[in-house]
Design a protein around this motif. Structure first.
Motif, PDB file in Angstrom:
ATOM      1  N   LEU A 206      -4.235  -5.721 -10.842  1.00 33.10           N
ATOM      2  CA  LEU A 206      -5.722  -5.297 -10.296  1.00 33.10           C
ATOM      3  C   LEU A 206      -6.321  -6.496  -9.734  1.00 33.10           C
ATOM      4  O   LEU A 206      -6.403  -7.376 -10.499  1.00 33.10           O
ATOM      5  N   ASP A 207      -6.943  -6.422  -8.513  1.00 33.01           N
ATOM      6  CA  ASP A 207      -7.647  -7.253  -7.691  1.00 33.01           C
ATOM      7  C   ASP A 207      -9.195  -6.979  -7.764  1.00 33.01           C
ATOM      8  O   ASP A 207      -9.630  -5.981  -8.252  1.00 33.01           O
ATOM      9  N   ALA A 208      -9.902  -7.786  -7.204  1.00 28.34           N
ATOM     10  CA  ALA A 208     -11.465  -7.677  -6.983  1.00 28.34           C
ATOM     11  C   ALA A 208     -11.780  -6.111  -6.215  1.00 28.34           C
ATOM     12  O   ALA A 208     -12.780  -5.531  -6.823  1.00 28.34           O
TER      13      ALA A 208
ATOM     14  N   ALA B 114       0.830  -1.239   0.026  1.00 29.63           N
ATOM     15  CA  ALA B 114       0.049  -0.043  -0.081  1.00 29.63           C
ATOM     16  C   ALA B 114       0.853   1.343   0.027  1.00 29.63           C
ATOM     17  O   ALA B 114       0.468   2.253  -0.706  1.00 29.63           O
ATOM     18  N   LEU B 115       1.959   1.273   0.873  1.00 31.35           N
ATOM     19  CA  LEU B 115       2.969   2.293   0.697  1.00 31.35           C
ATOM     20  C   LEU B 115       3.501   2.662  -0.657  1.00 31.35           C
ATOM     21  O   LEU B 115       3.830   3.889  -0.962  1.00 31.35           O
ATOM     22  N   VAL B 116       3.839   1.721  -1.337  1.00 29.39           N
ATOM     23  CA  VAL B 116       4.425   1.851  -2.697  1.00 29.39           C
ATOM     24  C   VAL B 116       3.552   2.179  -3.690  1.00 29.39           C
ATOM     25  O   VAL B 116       3.924   2.582  -4.934  1.00 29.39           O
ATOM     26  N   THR B 117       2.091   2.100  -3.380  1.00 22.49           N
ATOM     27  CA  THR B 117       0.955   2.490  -4.421  1.00 22.49           C
ATOM     28  C   THR B 117       0.561   3.702  -4.115  1.00 22.49           C
ATOM     29  O   THR B 117       0.291   4.082  -2.949  1.00 22.49           O
ATOM     30  N   ASN B 118       0.489   4.715  -5.053  1.00 15.70           N
ATOM     31  CA  ASN B 118      -0.114   5.920  -4.660  1.00 15.70           C
ATOM     32  C   ASN B 118      -1.237   6.443  -5.852  1.00 15.70           C
ATOM     33  O   ASN B 118      -0.816   6.036  -7.013  1.00 15.70           O
ATOM     34  N   VAL B 119      -1.852   7.140  -5.524  1.00 10.89           N
ATOM     35  CA  VAL B 119      -2.971   7.793  -6.458  1.00 10.89           C
ATOM     36  C   VAL B 119      -2.998   9.580  -6.299  1.00 10.89           C
ATOM     37  O   VAL B 119      -3.188   9.837  -5.148  1.00 10.89           O
ATOM     38  N   GLU B 120      -2.654  10.008  -7.449  1.00 11.22           N
ATOM     39  CA  GLU B 120      -2.543  11.344  -7.141  1.00 11.22           C
ATOM     40  C   GLU B 120      -3.228  12.105  -8.266  1.00 11.22           C
ATOM     41  O   GLU B 120      -3.338  11.549  -9.624  1.00 11.22           O
TER      42      GLU B 120
ATOM     43  N   PRO C 151       0.559  -1.525  -7.947  1.00  8.72           N
ATOM     44  CA  PRO C 151      -0.494  -2.550  -7.757  1.00  8.72           C
ATOM     45  C   PRO C 151      -1.816  -1.921  -7.296  1.00  8.72           C
ATOM     46  O   PRO C 151      -1.795  -1.461  -6.250  1.00  8.72           O
ATOM     47  N   PHE C 152      -2.847  -2.115  -7.908  1.00  5.05           N
ATOM     48  CA  PHE C 152      -4.244  -1.601  -7.334  1.00  5.05           C
ATOM     49  C   PHE C 152      -4.889  -2.731  -6.691  1.00  5.05           C
ATOM     50  O   PHE C 152      -5.736  -3.331  -7.518  1.00  5.05           O
TER      51      PHE C 152
END
Length: 557
Positions: A484-486, A410-416, A451-452
């Protein structure tokens, strides 16, 4: 994938190979003798049961396994779990748990879980292995010092309290024999590796006890007559109620067997330059653990020390492991009664050295330079193994590993929101410059990096809340989303529905193959519309311009 290595190596098998395998098999058989007896006693069963295990399971692991040089038998990894099962459920419970573990291992092999087991975190493996080493060491203090006390308490802290309480009852004869055996075990490898130090320690100390009639406890005085023949196979009475309670410890046995056998196979591959078949190895371990209790044995797995000894002495095919089992059988049939004369203090010394080698203290120490999450897994697993229970330690350790992995991902994934960044770019080399235009007013661009999945999906919703004014077009760039997961799919669907509710056009850009396949299976491609999903950003911007034109003409809804 499911072809035993024995069948592969027999093609072109030569006399020269057989001689090398024969010599290695004889040496490993001699090395395995005291270890099989010692592990059986430490596990709370009779000495000969360790030999049954090494013979039956050792033969099957070599004959059916996926490694050229793997040698199987009882190991220190099972001491704690086997002892706990016997204390709670007796020998019948151990038989059922071992057979269940064998079935689980076969299912894991057929299900091709061989590679998956390799992904168990290193700190978790070091934690419970070091914990087992501490427990084995602690269990040998009574015999090493010859303390005059009753049964040793099973709990770690109570055990050491009892040791200190009964320390004045120390037997100096037992201690002297134990120290002598320990010195031989430490010094002998510096002289030669051809003859195992454990065999020399047994011969020297047993001879001294017999010649000088030293009053110490031996295997015979503790356990009585030792059987010198294999028992007839006996099918256990299956108690479904007991089997239900034993499924958890059976799973732990299977997990330990899988981890240790595949770890041993990987080490062996590095030593001989080979490549094992992990799924075939799991199936062989399963068959061996079903057969072992039927012949009076205990759980078995690939043994790293015996496998390394096999390789160093010239073993190159599974024939060496088969010969090791035959040598053990012959020793038991011919010299079985002599095992009754071995001093218990000598076996305690052998297990103390085994616990030292198992402790992996160098790896334990090195892990303190790792990230805090790995240190947490290491210490949690170690202390739970020592203080509470191995089963609890592995369950909690695995659960903690999963949560910490989720947090790390979660820390390596970001949304901006990157609209402003595009507007600040200048020059023909920028993406907008190449398009020959600026970001139109009413277009908001988001980018997901990494990864989302369910551990990071919340960041997407948080990013949506940061926008003060709703845009006319919302572009989601997914060029850096490999998976991408569920939960990720559900989050994208929720955002799409919200956009549709408020009349906001929704566009996906740069969708990679795995996310595209996942979205297609979920039916989202059809909902969003293929005309709103693009491989590159340029096409997404062209589509956004078209939609803005339609908005201006009040034709888009």
């Amino acid at each position: 994938m499911f072809k035993p290595k024995l069948l592969t190596t027999l093609k072109g098998y030569s006399l020269e190979l057989f001689i090398s395998d024969f010599i290695a098999g004889v040496i490993v058989g001699i090395v395995a003798l005291p270890l099989a007896i010692a592990f059986a006693i430490a596990s709370g069963v009779r000495p000969e049961q360790g030999l049954y295990t090494a013979i039956v399971a050792g033969f099957l692991i070599s004959a059916l396994g996926g490694s050229r040089v793997q040698v199987g038998g009882p190991t220190g990894a099972f001491v704690v779990i086997v002892y706990g099962i016997i204390q709670q459920y007796g020998m019948d419970g151990l038989v059922i748990a071992t057979i269940l573990a064998g079935i689980i291992l076969i299912v894991m092999g057929i299900g091709k879980f061989g590679s998956a087991i390799k992904f168990i975190p290193h700190p978790l493996v070091v934690g419970f292995t070091s914990g087992i080493a501490v427990i084995i060491f602690s269990s040998q203090i009574k015999d090493f010092l010859g303390l005059q006390m009753g049964p040793v308490p099973p709990e770690f802290i109570e055990k050491w309290i009892a040791y200190f309480k009964y320390f004045p009852t120390i037997n100096y004869n037992e201690t002297a024999i134990g120290l002598l055996a320990l010195l031989i075990l430490i010094a002998w490898p510096k002289i030669t590796h051809k003859i195992p130090g454990s065999l020399i320690a047994i011969i020297v100390t047993t001879s001294l006890v017999i010649i000088f009639n030293i009053p110490v406890q031996t295997i015979g005085s503790r356990f009585g007559h030792i059987s010198s023949s294999l028992p007839h196979p006996v099918m256990p009475h299956l108690d479904f109620a007991m089997a239900k309670n034993l499924f958890k410890p059976a799973f732990i046995i299977a997990l330990l067997a899988g981890i240790e056998s595949l770890l041993s196979a990987v080490v062996a591959d590095g030593m001989i330059g080979g490549r094992h078949r992990s799924n075939m190895e799991l199936v062989a371990q399963g068959v061996a653990n079903i057969a072992s209790p039927i012949f009076g044995g205990i759980p078995a797995t690939g043994a790293i020390a015996r496998t390394a000894t096999n390789i160093k002495n010239g073993g190159r095919t599974p024939v060496a492991g088969i010969i090791h089992a035959i040598v053990l059988l012959l020793i038991m049939l011919i010299f079985g009664k002599l095992a009754e004369l071995i001093p218990m203090a000598t076996l305690a010394s052998i297990l103390i050295i085994v616990s030292y080698n198992m402790s992996e203290w160098r790896s334990f120490k090195a892990l303190f330079r790792s990230p805090k999450s790995d240190i947490a897994i290491l210490l949690t697993t170690f202390f739970l193994t020592v203080i509470i229970d191995l089963t609890v330690a592995i369950q909690v350790g695995l659960l903690l590993s999963v949560f910490l992995f989720m947090r790390r991902m979660a820390l390596v994934t970001n949304v901006e929101i990157i609209t402003k960044e595009f507007e600040d770019e200048e020059g023909e080399d920028s993406e907008i410059g190449m398009l020959g235009s600026k970001i139109p007013k009413g277009v908001e661009i988001y980018e997901i990096n990494g990864p989302f999945f369910f551990g990071s999906a919340f960041k997407f919703k948080e990013a949506m809340l940061t926008v003060e004014k709703a845009p006319k077009v919302r572009i989601i760039r997914m060029r850096k989303v490999p998976a991408l997961d569920a939960t990720g799919i559900h989050t994208i669907e929720e955002v799409y529905k919200e956009c549709k509710r408020y009349g906001i056009a929704f566009i996906l850009s740069g969708v990679q193959s795995q996310p595209m396949g996942a979205l297609d299976k979920a039916g989202l491609i059809e909902k969003i519309g293929r005309q709103n999903i693009y491989d590159n950003f340029e096409e997404s911007m062209i589509r956004a311009q078209e939609i803005l034109t339609l908005f201006n003409q009040k034709l888009y809804n």
